[in-house]
Design a protein around this motif. Structure first.
Motif, PDB file in Angstrom:
ATOM      1  N   HIS A 155       3.054   1.892  -3.100  1.00  0.00           N
ATOM      2  CA  HIS A 155       2.236   2.272  -4.252  1.00  0.00           C
ATOM      3  C   HIS A 155       1.704   3.704  -4.111  1.00  0.00           C
ATOM      4  N   THR A 156       1.330   4.076  -2.881  1.00  0.00           N
ATOM      5  CA  THR A 156       0.751   5.408  -2.635  1.00  0.00           C
ATOM      6  C   THR A 156       1.816   6.493  -2.595  1.00  0.00           C
ATOM      7  N   LEU A 157       2.979   6.148  -2.044  1.00  0.00           N
ATOM      8  CA  LEU A 157       4.058   7.135  -1.889  1.00  0.00           C
ATOM      9  C   LEU A 157       5.359   6.520  -2.396  1.00  0.00           C
ATOM     10  N   THR A 159      -9.434   6.824   5.836  1.00  0.00           N
ATOM     11  CA  THR A 159     -10.137   5.913   4.923  1.00  0.00           C
ATOM     12  C   THR A 159     -10.531   4.623   5.622  1.00  0.00           C
ATOM     13  N   SER A 194      -4.152   9.942   6.010  1.00  0.00           N
ATOM     14  CA  SER A 194      -5.191   9.710   4.996  1.00  0.00           C
ATOM     15  C   SER A 194      -5.642   8.253   5.019  1.00  0.00           C
ATOM     16  N   TYR A 195      -4.696   7.343   5.171  1.00  0.00           N
ATOM     17  CA  TYR A 195      -5.037   5.921   5.271  1.00  0.00           C
ATOM     18  C   TYR A 195      -5.942   5.667   6.471  1.00  0.00           C
ATOM     19  N   TYR A 254       8.971   2.988   4.883  1.00  0.00           N
ATOM     20  CA  TYR A 254       7.710   2.254   4.692  1.00  0.00           C
ATOM     21  C   TYR A 254       7.387   1.383   5.918  1.00  0.00           C
ATOM     22  N   VAL A 276       0.192  10.708   4.261  1.00  0.00           N
ATOM     23  CA  VAL A 276      -0.307   9.443   3.706  1.00  0.00           C
ATOM     24  C   VAL A 276      -0.850   8.542   4.817  1.00  0.00           C
ATOM     25  N   TYR A 284       0.811  -1.220   0.000  1.00  0.00           N
ATOM     26  CA  TYR A 284       0.000   0.000   0.000  1.00  0.00           C
ATOM     27  C   TYR A 284       0.846   1.273   0.000  1.00  0.00           C
ATOM     28  N   PHE A 285       1.734   1.413   0.968  1.00  0.00           N
ATOM     29  CA  PHE A 285       2.500   2.656   1.064  1.00  0.00           C
ATOM     30  C   PHE A 285       3.499   2.840  -0.089  1.00  0.00           C
TER      31      PHE A 285
END
Length: 383
Positions: A40-42, A150, A146-147, A50, A143, A37-38
């Protein structure tokens, strides 16, 4: 429920416990966030960054789950309901209610408190992510926040699915209960919705499995299976609670059970009582006074060749070793004792007088008969 859970600390009088299965999900979440996830997002950060992001996000996610369950617990306590504690485990967290709400509105407010807390947390983390952006904070912090916003929103929405025993299912039960006044029927309908949702979730998991999304598929199947078992278990508990409400052991006990005297030889006990009547637990009585009991475990400690020369009075367990209950003991308390001690048979005693015997099989038999009566009553009422 969680026999291996370890108490970590207490918050507002609630014991916070950790089941060993939590370590599995904590490791999975950390690995998934740090490896997929991280990055890919950042993109562009080091593996160490990470990993730190994943650890922080995992800890704050479970802190959010804890606050979700605390919201349930605080409202439940406000209504006078007992809470055994809050346990974090493989599938998240659970507030262990030891008693059920007495009114539909109590059920509603206890159930809705968790999703409201999750929505509030989602909004709070979203606001913090905006503040972090405006303050030009590190992108990693934005990030992570935000995660968390969500995931808390997803947690709230998932729990609001009208499938018992999810919060949405309990809200559905509260509404049905309020409309009909019949908590058992409301629980049955909400449970059917829970079972249907569990099968849908497992079906989606199988579909994902054929599409190659192995980890996601296994997770959906596991959650669906857990919800299926939980829904059926909760419904059975409700039936049991309704069936035995205001009932005492004197209502269900077997009166005038077979007893033996202390002068009976063990060989005669086995031939005349144990084998003939299929008993493994027998009260020992003399002159209408209860002395104790003898059971199969005691017999197995004595060599067979000594049975004919050994009397019950030589080896029986006295009253201090005999599981006894007063006749006015609520059946619900008896069931808690069975679950806690593993003892399946109890003598019902008043003073030194034996009034009867009650066992787990008596409770199960009575429950099965009650289910049969309910089923016949409902079938006869159909047009």
């Amino acid at each position: 429920m969680f026999t291996n859970a370890v108490k970590l600390f207490s918050i507002a009088g609630f014991d916070i416990k950790l089941d060993p299965s939590w370590l599995i999900i904590a490791a999975i979440i950390t690995w998934s966030l740090g490896q997929n996830y991280f990055p890919h997002t950042l993109p562009g950060e080091s593996p160490g960054i990470y990993f730190i992001m994943a650890i922080v996000a995992m800890i704050l996610f479970f802190a959010s789950l804890l606050l979700h369950e605390l919201a349930h617990s605080v409202i439940a306590r406000r209504y006078g309901l007992k809470i055994g504690g809050i346990t974090l485990f493989l599938f998240g967290g659970v507030a262990e209610l030891e008693s059920e709400p007495r009114l539909a509105m109590e059920e509603f407010w206890v159930a809705v408190a968790g999703p409201v807390m999750s929505v509030a947390l989602a909004f709070g983390f979203w606001a913090l992510s905006l503040i972090a952006q405006l303050a030009d904070s590190p992108a990693a912090a934005v990030v992570v926040l935000s995660y968390l916003a969500t995931i808390n929103l997803i947690l709230a929405l998932f729990n609001l699915v009208p499938a018992f025993p999810l919060d949405g299912g309990r809200i559905l039960r509260a509404w049905l209960w309020h409309r009909s006044g019949d908590i058992q029927r409301a629980t049955g309908t909400a449970t059917k919705a829970g079972v249907a949702f569990a099968y849908v979730l497992m079906g989606l998991g199988l579909l994902a499995l054929f599409q190659g999304a192995v980890i996601s598929a296994i997770w959906q199947i596991m959650i669906g299976g857990f919800l299926l078992v939980a829904a059926r278990s909760a419904y059975q508990e409700q039936i049991t609670r309704v069936t035995f409400s205001d009932r005492t052991v004197s209502d269900l006990m077997r009166r005038e059970p077979i007893t033996v005297g202390p002068d009976l030889r063990l060989s005669d006990l086995v031939d005349q009582v144990v084998l003939r009547h299929g008993l493994s637990f027998v009260p020992v009585v003399e002159d209408d006074i209860l002395l104790g009991h003898i059971d199969r475990a005691i017999l197995l400690k004595i060599d067979r060749e000594h049975w004919s020369s050994t009397r019950v009075g030589d080896v029986f367990a006295g009253l201090d070793e005999t599981p006894t209950l007063p006749p006015d003991t609520p059946v619900e308390d008896l069931m808690k004792s069975i679950a806690k001690t593993g003892q399946r048979k109890f003598l019902v005693v008043e003073g030194h007088s034996l009034l009867g015997l009650i066992s787990l099989s008596d409770i199960v038999r009575h429950l099965e008969l009650s289910d049969l009566v309910v089923a016949r009553t409902r079938s006869s009422s159909l047009p």
